[in-house]
Write a protein that holds these residues in place. Structure first.
Motif, PDB file in Angstrom:
ATOM      1  N   LEU A 113      -5.741   1.704  -7.766  1.00 48.15           N
ATOM      2  CA  LEU A 113      -6.628   2.508  -6.915  1.00 48.15           C
ATOM      3  C   LEU A 113      -7.106   1.706  -5.709  1.00 48.15           C
ATOM      4  N   ARG A 114      -7.413   0.436  -5.936  1.00 44.54           N
ATOM      5  CA  ARG A 114      -7.867  -0.405  -4.822  1.00 44.54           C
ATOM      6  C   ARG A 114      -6.752  -0.560  -3.783  1.00 44.54           C
ATOM      7  N   GLU A 115      -5.524  -0.772  -4.257  1.00 42.38           N
ATOM      8  CA  GLU A 115      -4.400  -0.936  -3.339  1.00 42.38           C
ATOM      9  C   GLU A 115      -4.082   0.340  -2.572  1.00 42.38           C
ATOM     10  N   ASN A 116      -4.457   1.482  -3.148  1.00 43.52           N
ATOM     11  CA  ASN A 116      -4.207   2.760  -2.480  1.00 43.52           C
ATOM     12  C   ASN A 116      -5.433   3.290  -1.722  1.00 43.52           C
ATOM     13  N   GLY A 117      -6.437   2.453  -1.592  1.00 40.75           N
ATOM     14  CA  GLY A 117      -7.612   2.827  -0.820  1.00 40.75           C
ATOM     15  C   GLY A 117      -8.511   3.854  -1.474  1.00 40.75           C
ATOM     16  N   VAL A 118      -8.424   3.986  -2.796  1.00 43.52           N
ATOM     17  CA  VAL A 118      -9.279   4.929  -3.527  1.00 43.52           C
ATOM     18  C   VAL A 118     -10.558   4.217  -3.944  1.00 43.52           C
ATOM     19  N   ASP A 119     -11.686   4.707  -3.463  1.00 42.52           N
ATOM     20  CA  ASP A 119     -12.966   4.066  -3.763  1.00 42.52           C
ATOM     21  C   ASP A 119     -13.351   4.281  -5.231  1.00 42.52           C
ATOM     22  N   VAL A 120     -13.699   3.182  -5.895  1.00 44.33           N
ATOM     23  CA  VAL A 120     -14.159   3.214  -7.280  1.00 44.33           C
ATOM     24  C   VAL A 120     -15.584   2.659  -7.318  1.00 44.33           C
ATOM     25  N   PRO A 121     -16.573   3.436  -7.770  1.00 46.92           N
ATOM     26  CA  PRO A 121     -16.438   4.728  -8.432  1.00 46.92           C
ATOM     27  C   PRO A 121     -16.669   5.931  -7.521  1.00 46.92           C
ATOM     28  N   GLY A 122     -16.749   5.707  -6.200  1.00 45.67           N
ATOM     29  CA  GLY A 122     -17.071   6.808  -5.298  1.00 45.67           C
ATOM     30  C   GLY A 122     -16.168   8.013  -5.448  1.00 45.67           C
ATOM     31  N   LYS A 123     -14.863   7.800  -5.341  1.00 39.99           N
ATOM     32  CA  LYS A 123     -13.918   8.914  -5.448  1.00 39.99           C
ATOM     33  C   LYS A 123     -13.373   9.076  -6.863  1.00 39.99           C
TER      34      LYS A 123
END
Length: 339
Positions: free
Chosen positions: A266-276
């Protein structure tokens, strides 16, 4: 350690002092230390705590001659790495050590011949009982040729319902994870776990699906993602989830290694954790959970408590009061930044 009361001559405690501190009779204290007689686990634990506080040291040689016991317990494990058996061992020692009962650790490495070798050694040593544990939650065949040595199975239950087994409650673990995610507003939950032929993966997946159904929900991708207990699998599976269900807002993973791989993806794909998207793991393995970016919310299976409960039930069995059947230890939710 609590200081020895000054009223004790020469600072040496007697059994009567242990009984007084624990709030029980001398007979009850004696039974708690010998593992004989039926009593509540809390009572036995109070006696063992008093033993430790007073540094009470019974004459083991005299006790062995008097009771015919060796004051040793064997702990048989298939978990050579120690990831699961070490916490179980520590929990067992908490309950047994205060009563001056020694634990002999035997690693079978999953080999039947090695297991029989260790069993012969334990039998020759006249151990008072045996605790059997492993690295999986799959039921296992009971030990053979050890009658009448009392035996308790910890984490990996016996297939014989007449045996005593202490296990982790995977239903409570899945419920804690799903309810936590739902409480934070997540409704598109993916489940990534280990091999389908492992009971841990299979049971946690089943509970997850059923719990979501009760909330009129289904898995984000419509299916469970079975694979490996590894970070690499977590990364690959998360990539697949992002492709097929990009609106996924939570990942519940079958163990912490998988969850850490998901976090990397998720980090590599720009997905905010835990925001998104939130992530919840399983096992509360510090090496994985705390090193995860961000630190991982996870389910703690309380392996130490499983070991402690197994030891207390073994003491009851040694005392002639076994409680056969499956006894479960509830899980705990440990909330960190990933959710």
């Amino acid at each position: 350690m609590t200081a020895v009361p000054p009223s004790l001559p020469n600072g040496r405690a007697k059994l009567a002092d242990v009984a007084a501190l624990a709030g029980v009779s001398v007979g009850t204290a004696s039974k708690a230390l010998s593992g004989s007689g039926r009593m509540r686990p809390e009572t036995r634990q109070r006696v063992l705590a008093a033993v430790e506080a007073l540094d009470f040291r019974p004459n083991q040689h005299a006790q062995s001659l008097h009771t015919g016991r060796s004051w040793t317990v064997g702990l048989m494990t298939t978990d050579g790495i120690g990831r699961f058996s070490t916490p179980v061992l520590l929990g067992a020692e908490d309950a047994l050590g205060a009563g001056k009962i020694s634990v002999l650790l035997c690693d079978t490495r999953g080999d039947a011949i090695r297991e029989q070798h260790h069993l012969r050694n334990l039998t020759d040593r006249r151990v008072d009982g045996i605790i059997v544990t492993g690295r999986r939650t799959d039921p296992r065949p009971p030990l053979k040729g050890i009658e009448p040595i009392p035996t308790v199975y910890a984490l990996s239950p016996s297939t014989d319902p007449a045996d005593i087994s202490v296990v982790s409650d995977d239903l409570s673990g899945a419920r804690l994870a799903v309810e936590h995610l739902l409480a934070t507003g997540r409704t598109r939950i993916a489940h990534i776990t280990g091999p389908a032929h492992h009971a841990a993966a299979r049971d946690r997946a089943h509970h997850t699906v059923e719990l979501l159904k009760r909330s009129s929900l289904e898995l984000a991708t419509g299916r469970v993602h079975f694979g490996e207990w590894s970070e690499a699998w977590g990364r690959r599976a998360a990539e697949a989830v992002l492709r097929t269900a990009p609106d996924t807002d939570a990942f519940f993973c079958g163990n912490d290694q998988i969850a850490r791989g998901v976090a990397d993806c998720l980090r590599e794909n720009g997905v905010d954790v835990p925001g998104k998207a939130a992530i919840v793991g399983y096992d509360n393995w510090d090496i994985m959970a705390l090193a995860c970016r961000p630190p991982l919310t996870t389910i703690d299976t309380d392996l130490t408590e499983i070991g402690r409960q197994a030891a207390l039930r073994l003491l009851d069995a040694i005392g002639g009061q076994p409680e056969p059947g499956l006894h479960s230890v509830p899980c705990r939710l440990v909330v960190r930044e990933s959710s």
